[in-house]
Structures are given as structure tokens and as C-alpha cells.
Design a protein around this motif. Structure first.
Motif, mmCIF file in Angstrom:
data_model
loop_
_atom_site.group_PDB
_atom_site.id
_atom_site.type_symbol
_atom_site.label_atom_id
_atom_site.label_comp_id
_atom_site.label_asym_id
_atom_site.label_seq_id
_atom_site.Cartn_x
_atom_site.Cartn_y
_atom_site.Cartn_z
ATOM 1 N N LYS A 119 41.243 27.205 18.028
ATOM 2 C CA LYS A 119 40.228 27.277 19.080
ATOM 3 C C LYS A 119 39.864 28.728 19.371
ATOM 4 O O LYS A 119 38.703 29.042 19.648
ATOM 5 C CB LYS A 119 40.736 26.580 20.350
ATOM 6 N N GLY A 120 40.850 29.622 19.307
ATOM 7 C CA GLY A 120 40.572 31.033 19.543
ATOM 8 C C GLY A 120 39.821 31.672 18.399
ATOM 9 O O GLY A 120 38.885 32.448 18.601
ATOM 10 N N LEU A 121 40.192 31.304 17.172
ATOM 11 C CA LEU A 121 39.557 31.898 16.003
ATOM 12 C C LEU A 121 38.100 31.469 15.850
ATOM 13 O O LEU A 121 37.308 32.151 15.194
ATOM 14 C CB LEU A 121 40.335 31.528 14.738
ATOM 15 N N LYS A 122 37.732 30.353 16.473
ATOM 16 C CA LYS A 122 36.369 29.840 16.349
ATOM 17 C C LYS A 122 35.393 30.448 17.352
ATOM 18 O O LYS A 122 34.199 30.149 17.330
ATOM 19 C CB LYS A 122 36.375 28.310 16.521
ATOM 20 N N THR A 123 35.884 31.306 18.243
ATOM 21 C CA THR A 123 35.014 31.839 19.287
ATOM 22 C C THR A 123 33.876 32.684 18.700
ATOM 23 O O THR A 123 34.033 33.333 17.672
ATOM 24 C CB THR A 123 35.808 32.697 20.282
ATOM 25 N N ASP A 148 32.629 31.271 31.460
ATOM 26 C CA ASP A 148 33.615 31.385 30.384
ATOM 27 C C ASP A 148 33.945 32.837 30.068
ATOM 28 O O ASP A 148 34.617 33.136 29.085
ATOM 29 C CB ASP A 148 33.099 30.678 29.112
ATOM 30 N N LYS A 149 33.494 33.752 30.925
ATOM 31 C CA LYS A 149 33.693 35.181 30.676
ATOM 32 C C LYS A 149 34.818 35.732 31.533
ATOM 33 O O LYS A 149 34.892 35.465 32.740
ATOM 34 C CB LYS A 149 32.396 35.946 30.983
ATOM 35 N N THR A 214 38.466 32.828 27.037
ATOM 36 C CA THR A 214 39.814 32.276 26.938
ATOM 37 C C THR A 214 39.790 30.975 26.152
ATOM 38 O O THR A 214 38.745 30.354 25.967
ATOM 39 C CB THR A 214 40.417 31.996 28.323
ATOM 40 N N PHE A 215 40.961 30.559 25.707
ATOM 41 C CA PHE A 215 41.137 29.202 25.190
ATOM 42 C C PHE A 215 42.496 28.699 25.652
ATOM 43 O O PHE A 215 43.448 29.472 25.778
ATOM 44 C CB PHE A 215 40.997 29.137 23.666
ATOM 45 N N GLN A 216 42.539 27.414 25.946
ATOM 46 C CA GLN A 216 43.734 26.820 26.524
ATOM 47 C C GLN A 216 44.733 26.421 25.429
ATOM 48 O O GLN A 216 44.358 25.899 24.391
ATOM 49 C CB GLN A 216 43.377 25.573 27.346
#
Length: 334
Positions: A119-123, A148-149, A214-216
Motif C-alpha cells: 500500500k505504501g509502495l503504490k502511493t 490525506d496529507k 500515510t498508509f495503515q
């Protein structure tokens, strides 16, 4: 050509895990059949990352030896943090091994993470920080959001309210933005409580209009104390089903989940649940549950629970909860 590289700081001394960390760095302590660092490197490889910078310190030669031997499919770079100047300083040491347009995954080397890092790598933002909601943020670095910032990051705030805590995984789209902030932080000696924190580098990035989000993640296990090492062992064994057994026990009851390594001798014993036994250990006429037994340990006529037994340790004739370092002898026999 840009690529994703991982930076893993593993320079910590691990004072809360003594006596084990007198002879092994914290990242190499075994949990559920392999070192903490081994679990992390497996996660990194699952993301398709094949190049890793390890920031070494205390007993770093042992980590370097382990990494080269057990993970030959990864291209490693090694650098040493000679003084404990904080995590921001540690990450800054990786700069010579990273190109300006490389993407970075920074992941702390003493923590087992639960959740999907993809999920983080897809940002599509400049960076993404892994978070988990906590009720009391005073022990953590936390983020303050607008949509989301990320608009601010605070290291160990002095207030109590539910917040998203940073758990030790950071994805940066381009290393240049992060290292410019780290350069400025170190040049201006921007420190918190005597250390350089990544939090301050993120503040600089935010001040310079970087768009961080962020990602959870589901959670994390900070393997910094004996009790958390054992709870991590329990979680990983449950996650892996019935665990893994590499030997044929003799007159022994196995209560899963357990991990039992190679060349282990098991006779007349009851093992489990939640027990990890490393290669070469010997357990005879004993009952063991919720424990980690390291390589070549010998346990005879004992009942152990919630115990950590070091490599080559000998434990005999005892009913106890033990925390025994490498090459120790504990015997209550006549």
C-alpha cells in the motif's frame, strides 16, 4: 536507472534483552524459527526488492556474516554507525549507496510488521509513512493530517488522545528529497533529546512542500524485551499454522503450533504450544511451553514456560521461568 532500495538500520545494542544481546545483536535473536532480521528480509524480498543497505553497529560483523550467508539473492551494502546519534543519522549514512532518483523503503530492523507494505509502495505522493492508531501517543512519533496529507509530525507528544503513530516503515518516492532534508538536519544540528530523528527530517520535507501521506498497517511487534519477543514468537507460530517440525521426536508429545529445527533431539518430553527450538538443541524428559530455545541448547529434567534459553546453554533439573544467555549452565541437580 531508478529502482526501489531498502534501508534497514540494525545498529541497536538491545540492552533490555540482555544477557542474550551480550553475544548476539538484537536483530539476530531467533523468533519462530529464524532471526528477527530474517523475517524482515523475507518481507522485503516479497516486495521484489533485491538491494538492501544495512546500517550496522554493535556486533555488526555477525549481522554482515548472517546476511551474506543466508540471503545470497540480495545485494547488500554495509555501513557502520560508530556513535548512537539517532535513527535520522543512521539513515543518512546510507546516502553513498543510493541514487537521487531511487525510491526507498526504510524499515526498522528490530520489529516484526503485520500488514501489506505494498500500500505504501503504490502511493503517487512524495512519500508514505506506515501508521497504526494508538490511544496513548506519548511513546511514539505521530502524524497530524489534513485530508490525506501529513501537515506535521511530532516525536513523543506530551498529550493523550487517539493518534496515528509511526511504526517504523517509510516509503520515499525519490531519495533526493529525503537526503536533502537529512543533510540540512545534520548541518544545522537539528536534534531532539540529543539525537537526530527521522521526524525532524520529515518536518523539513513538509516545510519544503513535500506531499507526504500515510498508509495503515494492522500492527507491529517491537521485539525489544523478553516478553515482546515471546509474544512475537506466539503470533508468528499461530500465523504459520501448525509451525514446522524438522525431526522425528522419540516418545514425545508435540502440541502445536511449534517450530523445531534440524538435528534436534527430543526424548520423553512434552513440547508446546508456542515453542521454537533452533537447530541442534537437545531436550530430554522435559516439559516446555511458550518458550524460545536457541541453537545447541541442552535441556534435561526441566519444566519451562515463558523462557528464553540462549545458544549452547545447559539447563537441568529445574521448574522455572528462565531468561538464560548463551553458554550458561543452570542446574539444580545434586
Amino acid at each position: 536507472m531508478s529502482k526501489i532500495k531498502a534501508i534497514i538500520p540494525v545498529a541497536g545494542i538491545g540492552t533490555r534483552l540482555r544477557p542474550h544481546t551480550y553475544t548476539l545483536p538484537k536483530a539476530l535473536l531467533h523468533v519462530a524459527g529464524k532471526p528477527i532480521l530474517g523475517h524482515i528480509l523475507d518481507q522485503v524480498k516479497e516486495l521484489g526488492i533485491t538491494e538492501v543497505v544495512l546500517i550496522l553497529g554493535y556486533l555488526g560483523d555477525k549481522i554482515e556474516e548472517y546476511a551474506k550467508k543466508e540471503h545470497p539473492d540480495i545485494k547488500f551494502h554495509f555501513t557502520y554507525q560508530e556513535k548512537a546519534l539517532g535513527p535520522g543519522h543512521a539513515i543518512h549514512l546510507a546516502k553513498p549507496f543510493v541514487k537521487e532518483d531511487d525510491s526507498l523503503l526504510i524499515i526498522y530492523g528490530d520489529t516484526i510488521f503485520v500488514g501489506d507494505m505494498r500500500k505504501g509502495l503504490k502511493t503517487n505522493r512524495d512519500g508514505a509513512i506506515a501508521v497504526k492508531k494508538v490511544d496513548d501517543p506519548r511513546r511514539f512519533g505521530v502524524v497530524e493530517m489534513k485530508g490525506d496529507k501529513i501537515v506535521d509530525v511530532v516525536e513523543k507528544p506530551d498529550y493523550v488522545k487517539p493518534m496515528d503513530a509511526m511504526i517504523g516503515i517509510y516509503f520515499m518516492k525519490k531519495s533526493k528529497l529525503l537526503f536533502e532534508a537529512l543533510d540540512e538536519m545534520i548541518e544545522t544540528k537539528r536534534m531532539s533529546k540529543g539525537e537526530f530523528y527521522l521526524t525532524d527530517a520529515f518536518k523539513i520535507m513538509i516545510e519544503k512542500k513535500a506531499y507526504l501521506t500515510t498508509f495503515q498497517m494492522e500492527g507491529w511487534f517491537d521485539c525489544g524485551k523478553p516478553e515482546t519477543l515471546l509474544s512475537t514468537n506466539k503470533y508468528l507460530l499461530e500465523k504459520n499454522g501448525n509451525g514446522k517440525i524438522e525431526v522425528v521426536p522419540e516418545n514425545t508429545v508435540i502440541i502445536p503450533p511449534v517450530f523445531i529445527g534440524k538435528n534436534v533431539i527430543l526424548k520423553n518430553s512434552i513440547i508446546g504450544p508456542y515453542v521454537s527450538i533452533a537447530d541442534g538443541a537437545e531436550i530430554i524428559t522435559s516439559i516446555i511451553k511458550d518458550s524460545i530455545i536457541n541453537k545447541n541448547a541442552s535441556i534435561k529434567n526441566a519444566q519451562l514456560q515463558e523462557s528464553l534459553i540462549g545458544e549452547n546453554a545447559v539447563v537441568e533439573d529445574i521448574i522455572e521461568k528462565l531468561n538464560v544467555g548463551d553458554n550458561s549452565l543452570i542446574s539444580f541437580g545434586s
